[in-house]
Design an enzyme around this catalytic site. Sequence first.
Site, PDB file in Angstrom:
ATOM      1  CB  SER A 143      -0.953  -0.042   1.198  1.00  0.00           C
ATOM      2  OG  SER A 143      -2.008   0.874   1.042  1.00  0.00           O
ATOM      3  NE  ARG A 213      -8.895   2.138  10.191  1.00  0.00           N
ATOM      4  CZ  ARG A 213      -7.707   1.708   9.798  1.00  0.00           C
ATOM      5  NH1 ARG A 213      -7.004   2.436   8.942  1.00  0.00           N
ATOM      6  NH2 ARG A 213      -7.216   0.583  10.242  1.00  0.00           N
ATOM      7  CG  ASP A 311      -6.515  -3.788  -3.495  1.00  0.00           C
ATOM      8  OD1 ASP A 311      -7.317  -2.903  -3.169  1.00  0.00           O
ATOM      9  OD2 ASP A 311      -5.295  -3.736  -3.246  1.00  0.00           O
ATOM     10  CG  HIS A 341      -5.692  -2.505   0.088  1.00  0.00           C
ATOM     11  ND1 HIS A 341      -4.793  -2.412  -0.947  1.00  0.00           N
ATOM     12  CD2 HIS A 341      -5.169  -1.760   1.111  1.00  0.00           C
ATOM     13  CE1 HIS A 341      -3.767  -1.645  -0.584  1.00  0.00           C
ATOM     14  NE2 HIS A 341      -3.978  -1.241   0.656  1.00  0.00           N
ATOM     15  CG  ASP A 342      -6.896  -4.401   5.269  1.00  0.00           C
ATOM     16  OD1 ASP A 342      -6.096  -3.569   4.799  1.00  0.00           O
ATOM     17  OD2 ASP A 342      -7.657  -4.147   6.220  1.00  0.00           O
TER      18      ASP A 342
END
Length: 374
Positions: A143, A213, A311, A341-342
């Site tokens: 990232s 967030r 992602d 993505h994580d």
Amino acid sequence: MVTLAAEGILTQQRIGALQTEAGSVIPEATIAYQRWGEFRGSPDGLNNLIIVEHALTGDSDVADWWCDVLGPGKALDTDTWCVLSTNVLGGCQGSTGPSSTHPDGQVWGSRFPAISVRDQVEAERLFLDSLGITRAHAILGGSMGGARTLEWALMYPERIDSACVIAVSARASAWQIGIQSAQISAIERDPHWQGGDYYGTGQSPAAGLAAARRLAHLTYRGEQELDERFGVSPQQGENPLGTYRDRKQRFAVESYLQYQGRKLVERFDAGSYVILTESLNRHDIGRGRGGLIKALAACSVPTMVIGVDTDILYPYHQQEHLSRNLGNLLGIARIVSPVGHDAFLAESRQLDNALRRFLLLSQSTDTGVGDYSI
């Protein structure tokens, strides 16, 4: 002789003044770092140093957020490698950032300049210089850490033997800038933001940071994963289908995202979030280098690319673009996961395999190029 901090201990290193890409100066900057494993080899030549770059709200504690791939017998084997990680410039875990003390004795706050990924890399270059290290075997990150890795390979190719770029693109896309700017706006619209000068006032833009967030987390996870986990289920004991909307009556996914927001507020600074998110908006390896294709083609560092098939923040086609155009490609790996993505943090078995492959290729003179799923 290279002298490093005790293993695993967060240590601050002064790096002197840094001039940003846009022309500001950060005097008396400090970079915090941690390391695992013993340094062996030459600080100016062949050695066993691996630099790990963290993501946006990460930090230098690789043993915490990548514990499944760091340690004896793991991909980042600390019996073999010396693994070093810095807290990024602009961060809030020991390196100079908005919440740090300015040379005048006050907090930087809104006076902290906008920075780019290139500025972050330059700070790390100064940091390594201060340790007497001018070369590393490998640099890798995911990232935002992947963006820094890519810039390292272009800015200082003579200082790294290999690179592994994970879950990132060659530049910020309009979609990424849009979603990231919305996160910045959520913080800046919080009345407690106070123009970035909330430090020492007893108030902080916690609500804005939590909202940012929540937006970000939706891009970090996969749509399939979230739907399988939560679907349209209500939060236990609540009813979001009442006659009138009631914010206390939530769907389960709303409760989950609010929890993620609270967790970040407890450990991260809103000022750093704004500065680092803005640096991702400025990410463009083609700027000043004749465009993306020319810049990638000029990359001489043997580089491996890793992406995640689901992602939505940095879609896999962006890693394919890197692999097609990099001047010295080791290979491309695809992590298959519903997580999104994580997955580069969550899919430890697949990532361990990919990193082992990268380090094997980085040590081989006959690397070849491959495209494989793990």
